[in-house]
Scaffold this active site. Structure first.
Site, PDB file in Angstrom:
ATOM      1  N   GLN A 157       0.881  -1.136   0.003  1.00 53.25           N
ATOM      2  CA  GLN A 157       0.023   0.099  -0.004  1.00 53.25           C
ATOM      3  C   GLN A 157       0.936   1.289   0.097  1.00 53.25           C
ATOM      4  O   GLN A 157       1.553   1.526   1.156  1.00 53.25           O
ATOM      5  CB  GLN A 157      -0.881   0.040   1.016  1.00 53.25           C
ATOM      6  CG  GLN A 157      -1.633  -1.255   1.480  1.00 53.25           C
ATOM      7  CD  GLN A 157      -2.957  -1.466   0.250  1.00 53.25           C
ATOM      8  OE1 GLN A 157      -3.768  -0.773   0.219  1.00 53.25           O
ATOM      9  NE2 GLN A 157      -2.613  -2.407  -0.776  1.00 53.25           N
ATOM     10  N   ALA A 159     -11.649   2.740   4.416  1.00 53.22           N
ATOM     11  CA  ALA A 159     -10.710   1.793   3.635  1.00 53.22           C
ATOM     12  C   ALA A 159      -9.683   2.570   2.479  1.00 53.22           C
ATOM     13  O   ALA A 159     -10.058   3.765   2.439  1.00 53.22           O
ATOM     14  CB  ALA A 159     -11.241   0.620   3.004  1.00 53.22           C
ATOM     15  N   HIS A 160      -8.900   1.834   2.181  1.00 56.18           N
ATOM     16  CA  HIS A 160      -8.072   2.489   1.205  1.00 56.18           C
ATOM     17  C   HIS A 160      -8.632   3.382  -0.159  1.00 56.18           C
ATOM     18  O   HIS A 160      -9.604   2.698  -0.602  1.00 56.18           O
ATOM     19  CB  HIS A 160      -6.900   1.511   0.845  1.00 56.18           C
ATOM     20  CG  HIS A 160      -7.265   0.291   0.039  1.00 56.18           C
ATOM     21  ND1 HIS A 160      -6.384  -0.663  -0.332  1.00 56.18           N
ATOM     22  CD2 HIS A 160      -8.562   0.084  -0.321  1.00 56.18           C
ATOM     23  CE1 HIS A 160      -7.104  -1.612  -1.077  1.00 56.18           C
ATOM     24  NE2 HIS A 160      -8.469  -1.259  -1.057  1.00 56.18           N
ATOM     25  N   ASN A 161      -7.967   4.317  -0.150  1.00 59.60           N
ATOM     26  CA  ASN A 161      -8.456   5.250  -1.415  1.00 59.60           C
ATOM     27  C   ASN A 161      -9.844   5.893  -1.370  1.00 59.60           C
ATOM     28  O   ASN A 161     -10.236   6.508  -2.423  1.00 59.60           O
ATOM     29  CB  ASN A 161      -8.440   4.187  -2.792  1.00 59.60           C
ATOM     30  CG  ASN A 161      -7.085   3.515  -3.049  1.00 59.60           C
ATOM     31  OD1 ASN A 161      -5.976   4.323  -2.562  1.00 59.60           O
ATOM     32  ND2 ASN A 161      -7.180   2.527  -3.353  1.00 59.60           N
TER      33      ASN A 161
END
Length: 331
Positions: free
Chosen positions: A202, A243-245
């Site tokens: 990540q 969460a990511h993004n």
């Protein structure tokens, strides 16, 4: 504080105040703290903006009341304001100031020589700050917090105890992060291959805007390739996972136990109630409200209120719920 001081402070914040009865002698009343209508005494200030509490208003012993319209027959001084709840928030801040900053680095903190901490900021015991981190002026870093390499923390931030802020993350000014939150942990990135999961590094960051409040035990994952972004003036309750993004629009409120899956974009000024779930790779427009336990499985292209699973306009959901309770009779 004297009531006159409170009135002056409200006016500085743009709140127009009218006294009822209109008598300057009331301005010398001493106010110690805020209190609810039914518990307030002569030393308290309270507020009224809910018609359901009219009986409590009639019987209150408060020294002063913030309310919209004058009420006859009350012994309390009445401060007439357009928005009593906002005025109450301002007064509560005045009477409950944050603990004073104690500038300096506690001898039991560990600060890398390559980190920069403004001398006006407070670094508490058992804090770890890694190389390249920058802490701006008038910040408080709570006990046991970890700040990774190259983290940037803007002016006036208050970081609670046992918070983790991983490497390269960026905080704007006046950010509040409460105990146990984790900012910039790895996003949930895995590639399936022949019955196994392959870890995807990540590489993004978490970038948080100005005046953001993040509750206890919140987790905000770093982006996979681009940054996870939290816009200015967002408020995030306890036990939320982002969460990511994810892109969270400015002024959005997220209530406890909500989960927002990866690469979801939330518009500005959305209100997300408790235990709402968002699927990944979807978008919402500005001005949406999602009721508790909604399941948002698709992009929302019109502002308004949404409920149910899958999420639909609240008015439609309510009609369907009424009919669903009649299914046995209909059968």
């Amino acid at each position: 504080m004297k009531l006159s001081q409170i009135i002056k402070a409200l006016e500085v914040r743009g709140v127009e105040v009218k006294l009822f009865p209109d008598a300057e002698t009331f301005s010398d009343i001493e106010i110690e703290q805020v209190a609810p209508l039914d518990e307030a005494g002569p030393q308290h200030i309270t507020f009224f903006n809910n018609p359901k509490l009219k009986s409590q208003l009639a019987n209150t012993n408060a020294g002063a009341i913030l309310l919209r319209e004058p009420e006859e027959g009350l012994s309390s001084v009445q401060l007439l304001v357009q928005d009593p709840y906002y005025a109450y928030a301002v007064v509560a801040q005045l009477l409950t100031p944050l603990p004073a900053i104690k500038p300096g680095i506690h001898p039991k903190a560990e600060v890398n020589g390559g980190a920069m901490v403004d001398p006006s900021s407070q670094v508490s015991a058992f804090v770890t700050i890694e190389k390249g981190a920058q802490i701006a002026a008038h910040c408080v870093i709570g006990e046991g917090t970890f700040i990774g390499r190259n983290v940037q923390i803007g002016e006036g931030c208050r970081i609670g105890p046992n918070v983790v802020i991983h490497h390269d993350c960026v905080l704007g000014e006046q950010v509040i992060i409460k105990a146990g939150a984790v900012i910039g942990g790895d996003g949930f990135g895995w590639a399936p291959h022949q019955g196994r999961w392959e870890k995807i590094p990540q590489l993004g960051r978490v970038v948080i805007g100005n005046r953001v409040s993040i509750g206890n035990n919140v987790t905000i994952d770093r982006g996979a390739l681009k940054d996870t972004q939290i816009g200015d003036d967002c408020i995030i309750d306890n036990l939320v996972h982002i969460a990511h993004n994810v892109q969270l629009g400015a002024g959005t409120a997220v209530v406890a136990q909500t989960g927002i899956s990866g690469s979801t974009t939330i518009g500005k000024h959305n209100i997300i109630a408790g235990q709402v779930g968002f699927a990944g790779h979807i978008e919402t427009v500005d001005g949406c409200q999602f009721m508790a336990k909604s399941g948002v499985t698709h992009s929302i292209k019109q502002p308004g209120s949404y409920s149910g699973f899958p999420a639909q306009p609240t008015a439609e959901w309510q009609k369907n719920m009424v009919r669903s309770r009649q299914l046995d009779k209909m059968a």
